[in-house]
Write an enzyme that holds these catalytic residues in place. Sequence first.
Site, short mmCIF file in Angstrom:
data_model
loop_
_atom_site.label_atom_id
_atom_site.label_comp_id
_atom_site.label_asym_id
_atom_site.label_seq_id
_atom_site.Cartn_x
_atom_site.Cartn_y
_atom_site.Cartn_z
CB ALA A 106 -0.92 0.00 1.22
N GLY B 82 2.71 -5.90 0.80
CA GLY B 82 1.74 -6.47 -0.12
C GLY B 82 2.37 -7.17 -1.31
CD GLU C 2 0.00 -9.81 3.11
OE1 GLU C 2 -0.18 -10.97 3.54
OE2 GLU C 2 -0.65 -8.82 3.45
CD GLU D 287 3.07 -6.14 6.16
OE1 GLU D 287 2.55 -6.16 5.04
OE2 GLU D 287 4.11 -6.80 6.42
#
Length: 260
Positions: free
Chosen positions: A64, A111, A114, A134
């Site tokens: 993000a 991400g 991910e 994170e």
Amino acid sequence: MANLNITVEDKVAVVEFNRPHAMNSIDPEMRQELYAFYDRLKKDDAIHVAVFTGAGDKAFCTGADLKKTMPDPNDSYANQLLARGETGSAFFGLETDKPLICAVNGYALAGGTELVTICDICIASTNAKFGLSEVRRGSIPWGGSLQRLPRSISKSDAMLLLLTGDMVDAHEALRMGLCSKVVAPEELMPTALAIARRIASNAPLAVRAVKQLVTRGMDVPLPHALQMDKYMYGILKDTEDRVEGRKAFAEKRDPVWKMR
């Protein structure tokens, strides 16, 4: 200029994150473009395989865009999750039986990593870097990595990434099992596309059945998974494509799949 560059050729969709000035991070506009692509992917029979990559040579995707992604004060997470069934993840809705490939060039952080755990195959360039940072920002990965990562690599390696927030290079990612191959940057897309086209040339119903069985089988006891295999074999046994595949092999020609 689109935040995603999407091309479809030879039954393979190439999805390129196109914000190189922002390390291919995902802003709200790109998020909506991703959601639209997931919907297209599920419905478009012209797409058999999807390949994700990043524009430029510095980043695949860095998650993000924290400078642009701000929570809506009028939209609680409880409403988002319980009323609409959304998670807030940019990869919400990417559940599909069609194979997904990551061609990782440069940084795949937060991400970006991910997405690697969601995809079925990962090919990395020698300059690739992976990491789930994170915890360094007081948060947790919420795109599924907390559950997917320990199911695909060793618990020790998964916890090392998740608890430290450290980055690993392509060769360490290969050792861990995060990626299948490490190639020179100029060989990355040719290698990923060659794999995607080989998959796309196979019987589409059989390919989707394999992915579905492997994905679902990981979450059930082995005897139940083996039983699912038997049922699926029976479903495919009398399809026109299976007859065509055997006939084409005997006649030494390429099969013509009809998806029935």
